[in-house]
Design a protein around this motif. Structure first.
Motif, PDB file in Angstrom:
ATOM      1  N   ASP A  80       0.819  -1.213   0.000  1.00 59.91           N
ATOM      2  CA  ASP A  80       0.000   0.000   0.000  1.00 59.91           C
ATOM      3  C   ASP A  80       0.859   1.272   0.000  1.00 59.91           C
ATOM      4  OD1 ASP A  80      -2.378   1.379  -0.112  1.00 59.91           O
ATOM      5  OD2 ASP A  80      -2.609   1.479   2.079  1.00 59.91           O
ATOM      6  N   GLY A  81       1.871   1.311  -0.861  1.00 59.38           N
ATOM      7  CA  GLY A  81       2.686   2.503  -1.023  1.00 59.38           C
ATOM      8  C   GLY A  81       3.752   2.706   0.032  1.00 59.38           C
ATOM      9  N   ARG A  82       3.941   1.745   0.906  1.00 63.32           N
ATOM     10  CA  ARG A  82       4.964   1.839   1.944  1.00 63.32           C
ATOM     11  C   ARG A  82       5.869   0.605   1.897  1.00 63.32           C
ATOM     12  NH1 ARG A  82       3.903   5.366   6.331  1.00 63.32           N
ATOM     13  NH2 ARG A  82       1.935   6.548   6.082  1.00 63.32           N
ATOM     14  N   ILE A  83       7.060   0.746   2.443  1.00 65.19           N
ATOM     15  CA  ILE A  83       7.955  -0.398   2.553  1.00 65.19           C
ATOM     16  C   ILE A  83       7.598  -1.164   3.818  1.00 65.19           C
ATOM     17  CG2 ILE A  83      10.337  -1.148   2.919  1.00 65.19           C
ATOM     18  CD1 ILE A  83      11.275   1.129   1.203  1.00 65.19           C
ATOM     19  N   ASP A  84       7.182  -2.405   3.621  1.00 71.81           N
ATOM     20  CA  ASP A  84       6.840  -3.236   4.773  1.00 71.81           C
ATOM     21  C   ASP A  84       8.108  -3.761   5.442  1.00 71.81           C
ATOM     22  OD1 ASP A  84       4.645  -4.841   6.238  1.00 71.81           O
ATOM     23  OD2 ASP A  84       6.078  -6.384   5.599  1.00 71.81           O
ATOM     24  N   GLU A  85       9.065  -4.234   4.620  1.00 74.03           N
ATOM     25  CA  GLU A  85      10.317  -4.744   5.192  1.00 74.03           C
ATOM     26  C   GLU A  85      11.326  -4.943   4.063  1.00 74.03           C
ATOM     27  OE1 GLU A  85      11.994  -8.372   8.065  1.00 74.03           O
ATOM     28  OE2 GLU A  85       9.850  -8.185   7.635  1.00 74.03           O
ATOM     29  N   ILE A  86      12.606  -4.872   4.418  1.00 78.12           N
ATOM     30  CA  ILE A  86      13.692  -5.167   3.486  1.00 78.12           C
ATOM     31  C   ILE A  86      14.574  -6.239   4.115  1.00 78.12           C
ATOM     32  CG2 ILE A  86      15.666  -4.253   2.200  1.00 78.12           C
ATOM     33  CD1 ILE A  86      14.419  -1.485   2.401  1.00 78.12           C
ATOM     34  N   GLY A  87      14.884  -7.274   3.332  1.00 76.28           N
ATOM     35  CA  GLY A  87      15.733  -8.332   3.869  1.00 76.28           C
ATOM     36  C   GLY A  87      16.119  -9.331   2.810  1.00 76.28           C
ATOM     37  N   THR A  88      16.937 -10.288   3.178  1.00 75.11           N
ATOM     38  CA  THR A  88      17.306 -11.359   2.255  1.00 75.11           C
ATOM     39  C   THR A  88      16.121 -12.306   2.098  1.00 75.11           C
ATOM     40  OG1 THR A  88      18.143 -12.828   3.973  1.00 75.11           O
ATOM     41  CG2 THR A  88      19.699 -11.205   3.047  1.00 75.11           C
ATOM     42  N   PRO A  89      16.095 -13.095   1.028  1.00 74.20           N
ATOM     43  CA  PRO A  89      14.990 -14.053   0.861  1.00 74.20           C
ATOM     44  C   PRO A  89      14.847 -14.984   2.061  1.00 74.20           C
ATOM     45  CG  PRO A  89      16.219 -13.853  -1.180  1.00 74.20           C
ATOM     46  CD  PRO A  89      16.983 -13.069  -0.159  1.00 74.20           C
TER      47      PRO A  89
ATOM     48  N   SER B 295      11.499 -16.364   6.813  1.00 72.92           N
ATOM     49  CA  SER B 295      11.418 -16.840   8.202  1.00 72.92           C
ATOM     50  C   SER B 295      10.354 -16.112   9.019  1.00 72.92           C
ATOM     51  CB  SER B 295      12.786 -16.687   8.875  1.00 72.92           C
ATOM     52  OG  SER B 295      13.111 -15.306   9.009  1.00 72.92           O
ATOM     53  N   HIS B 296      10.056 -14.834   8.667  1.00 72.80           N
ATOM     54  CA  HIS B 296       9.136 -14.119   9.552  1.00 72.80           C
ATOM     55  C   HIS B 296       8.223 -13.092   8.878  1.00 72.80           C
ATOM     56  CE1 HIS B 296      12.667 -11.432   9.273  1.00 72.80           C
ATOM     57  NE2 HIS B 296      11.778 -10.464   9.388  1.00 72.80           N
ATOM     58  N   ASN B 297       8.498 -12.691   7.606  1.00 72.21           N
ATOM     59  CA  ASN B 297       7.658 -11.646   6.998  1.00 72.21           C
ATOM     60  C   ASN B 297       6.338 -12.227   6.498  1.00 72.21           C
ATOM     61  OD1 ASN B 297       6.830  -9.958   4.356  1.00 72.21           O
ATOM     62  ND2 ASN B 297       7.812  -8.613   5.840  1.00 72.21           N
ATOM     63  N   LYS B 298       5.246 -11.699   6.981  1.00 66.44           N
ATOM     64  CA  LYS B 298       3.927 -12.237   6.697  1.00 66.44           C
ATOM     65  C   LYS B 298       3.587 -12.161   5.211  1.00 66.44           C
ATOM     66  CE  LYS B 298      -0.969 -11.667   7.884  1.00 66.44           C
ATOM     67  NZ  LYS B 298      -1.958 -10.893   8.693  1.00 66.44           N
ATOM     68  N   ILE B 299       3.830 -11.000   4.583  1.00 67.13           N
ATOM     69  CA  ILE B 299       3.477 -10.817   3.179  1.00 67.13           C
ATOM     70  C   ILE B 299       4.283 -11.761   2.300  1.00 67.13           C
ATOM     71  CG2 ILE B 299       3.498  -9.188   1.245  1.00 67.13           C
ATOM     72  CD1 ILE B 299       2.993  -6.949   3.260  1.00 67.13           C
ATOM     73  N   PHE B 300       5.594 -11.836   2.554  1.00 62.39           N
ATOM     74  CA  PHE B 300       6.468 -12.697   1.762  1.00 62.39           C
ATOM     75  C   PHE B 300       6.062 -14.162   1.908  1.00 62.39           C
ATOM     76  CE2 PHE B 300      10.332 -15.055   0.833  1.00 62.39           C
ATOM     77  CZ  PHE B 300      10.787 -14.448  -0.330  1.00 62.39           C
ATOM     78  N   LYS B 301       5.749 -14.549   3.137  1.00 65.44           N
ATOM     79  CA  LYS B 301       5.371 -15.945   3.394  1.00 65.44           C
ATOM     80  C   LYS B 301       4.061 -16.288   2.687  1.00 65.44           C
ATOM     81  CE  LYS B 301       5.860 -17.437   7.654  1.00 65.44           C
ATOM     82  NZ  LYS B 301       5.806 -17.448   9.129  1.00 65.44           N
ATOM     83  N   GLU B 302       3.135 -15.330   2.656  1.00 62.39           N
ATOM     84  CA  GLU B 302       1.855 -15.575   1.988  1.00 62.39           C
ATOM     85  C   GLU B 302       2.057 -15.737   0.474  1.00 62.39           C
ATOM     86  OE1 GLU B 302      -0.667 -12.362   3.040  1.00 62.39           O
ATOM     87  OE2 GLU B 302      -1.206 -13.173   5.022  1.00 62.39           O
TER      88      GLU B 302
END
Length: 574
Positions: free
Chosen positions: A543-552, A557-564
């Protein structure tokens, strides 16, 4: 409005001056003929002097030839002036459009721009080329005709001075009624072009869904509107001729009536009456020419306004304040960046964006539809400017780099893959006109394009249809990536540019980029999570914001959006 267009006449001053001089002498010679002709009747015929009649007839013939010669010179020079003026405006308008930023382009529709470059220019050209001669000639004929007619008979001139204001008022009403009608007609032209362009560009979709009847009905509706408004416009403009004839014949009747009485009483000679009638016809014809010019200019004025909107559009992205900074490494940084497409928009598309990309790093960008991934990367090459905050490359704000240099160093492969009519080689050289055959081969190899190019009979000289319609989606994507690589950029942005590739080809392409272009900073927007699993880091947008930045690995391991996203796509593969 018109004075702003005078600058486009500077290359045609000589034609304008010569044309005016020729126009003046044409009118002088023509206006003198009725006065001389009256002497044939009053002197030559009255006295049965054949020699005098012949002498005056030869003089009239000479004046007619001179008037024709100067008229020809007037027409030729004004034709060069008018067509050159239109060509100058067309070129200036096209160059101005080329300088538009994305935000400037958002102010106009593509069909409207095409109409302004073609139909509106043609309207101006059709008004000026035949009209400019009348603009100069008609007033001269009008003024000199009034003077000559008054000198011949002040009593008859009274009839004329009654007729001219009546004609002027009627013509003013006609011209005033036309202006709003022409305004609507030009707007409908825009809509017609839009419907046509959409249909032709999406003709394969139309055929696939068997929607020909629907598209035909849509076109017929707009075409009918254009027909109806055109009928109304031309119906009003054509009133000019009958109004003119009504006043002209009414004036002639009045002159014959009063002039006949003057001839009977001996106050006026027959030749003078004939000459006076000739002057009246010239005067009224001059008024008709002027009215025709005003009618055409009324239509052209709307086109002048529409073209002026292009020429006077403030360019939102310029090289003002830039310097000679060079991009050496290709690091990217955004600090407190927010962005909205229009200054008066209530909400930001991007908000509070902060990140740092190291030189040579591969960054993936993931997020749902509408999370503003594309908007984010468009700020780097200044396709748009950030509304707030700072976007910098190698620690220098992007506004400090000249636009052409910045976009040479930041290659963007957009979502819409556009190829141009020509050969494959021509299209690839868009990235670098001076690229050698070896450079082209290397870029094509890296983009996995050589495998299908080499299978074609003419290889890199194979023909590309308009829009690349004779290539598949995946082939177009690979050609566009190869074209971007030929720029030898410091930063490469792939905006969902491998979506049409199978996974094996996509993996090979990214492997080639890492091996052959290790120093390029790569930013990859993708819908498939497999497209960015090789990235050094991934930016998750929401939604126009950075939720998180990290390695794959970290995100998994913990990001909800990435895991979904990961779970849904893995489930789809299963």
């Amino acid at each position: 409005m018109l004075k702003n267009f005078f600058i486009y006449t500077k290359n045609y001053k000589k034609e304008w001056i010569i044309g005016f001089i020729c126009c003046f002498f044409e009118a002088v010679f023509e206006i003198s003929i009725p006065s001389i002709m009256s002497k044939i009747i009053d002197v030559g015929i009255a006295n049965k002097d054949t020699q005098y009649i012949l002498k005056i007839g030869l003089l009239i013939l000479l004046l007619s030839v001179l008037s024709f010669a100067f008229g020809r010179g007037c027409s030729n020079n004004f034709s060069v002036f008018g067509n050159g003026f239109a060509a100058e405006i067309r070129e200036a308008e096209y160059k101005k459009i080329q300088s538009f930023s994305f935000s400037n382009m958002d102010h106009f529709t593509t069909p409207s721009l095409i109409t302004r470059l073609t139909t509106d220019i043609t309207i101006i050209q059709n008004a000026i080329v035949p009209g400019i001669r009348s603009i100069f000639r008609a007033p001269i004929m009008l003024l000199t005709g009034i003077v000559m007619a008054t000198m011949m008979s002040k009593d008859l001139a009274v009839v004329f001075f009654v007729a001219v204001p009546v004609l002027g008022i009627l013509l003013f009403i006609i011209v005033r009624s036309l202006a709003p009608v022409y305004h609507r007609m030009q707007r409908i032209y825009d809509v017609l072009n839009q419907v046509t362009q959409e249909n032709l560009r999406a003709i394969r979709v139309v055929k696939a869904f068997a929607r020909e009847d629907y598209e035909s009905a849509k076109f017929e509706s707009v075409n009918s509107q254009l027909r109806d408004i055109s009928v109304k416009a031309y119906g009003i403009s054509l009133l000019n001729a009958p109004v003119m004839q009504f006043v002209m014949y009414g004036t002639i009747i009045g002159l014959v009536w009063f002039g006949g009485n003057l001839v009977i009483t001996g106050q006026l000679m027959v030749g003078q009456l004939t000459g006076f009638l000739s002057y009246v016809l010239q005067i009224l014809n001059s008024l008709m020419l002027i009215s025709g010019v005003f009618i055409n200019l009324t239509k052209a004025m709307e086109s002048f306004v529409r073209i002026g909107e292009i020429l006077h559009e403030d360019i939102e992205l310029t090289d003002e304040g830039t310097s000679n900074h060079k991009i050496q490494k290709g690091s990217v940084r955004m600090e407190d960046v927010s962005f909205k497409y229009r200054a008066d928009a209530k909400e930001y598309v991007l908000e509070d964006i902060n990140f740092q990309i190291q030189p040579g790093e591969t960054i993936g960008i993931l997020g749902g539809t509408g999370s503003s991934k594309t908007s984010l990367v468009q700020l780097i090459p200044r396709l748009y400017d950030a509304s707030k905050g700072t976007v910098s490359i190698d620690g220098v704000p992007v506004q400090s780099y000249p636009l052409s240099y910045l976009r040479d160093q930041v290659a963007v492969v957009l979502q819409q893959n556009m190829l141009f009519r020509g050969t494959i080689s021509d299209n690839l050289r868009w990235g670098n006109q001076n690229a050698s055959d070896d450079d082209i081969k290397k870029a094509a190899d890296a983009a996995c394009a050589s495998e299908f190019i080499e299978q074609k009979k003419d290889k890199f000289d194979s023909y590309v249809d308009e829009g690349g319609n004779n290539f598949s989606g995946g082939q177009k994507q690979r050609l566009c990536i190869a074209r971007a690589l030929l720029k030898k950029p410091k930063i490469l942005i792939l905006d969902d540019s491998t979506s049409a590739l199978d996974m094996n080809t996509e993996k090979e392409l990214y492997r080639n980029l890492e091996n052959d272009y290790p120093d390029i900073t790569k930013i990859i927007i993708a819908q498939r999570i497999t497209s960015v699993m090789h990235a050094d880091r991934i930016i998750i947008m929401d939604d126009g914001r950075i939720d998180e930045i990290g390695t794959p690995r970290e995100l998994l391991s913990h990001n909800k959006i990435f895991k979904e996203i990961y779970a849904s796509q893995k489930k789809g593969e299963a």
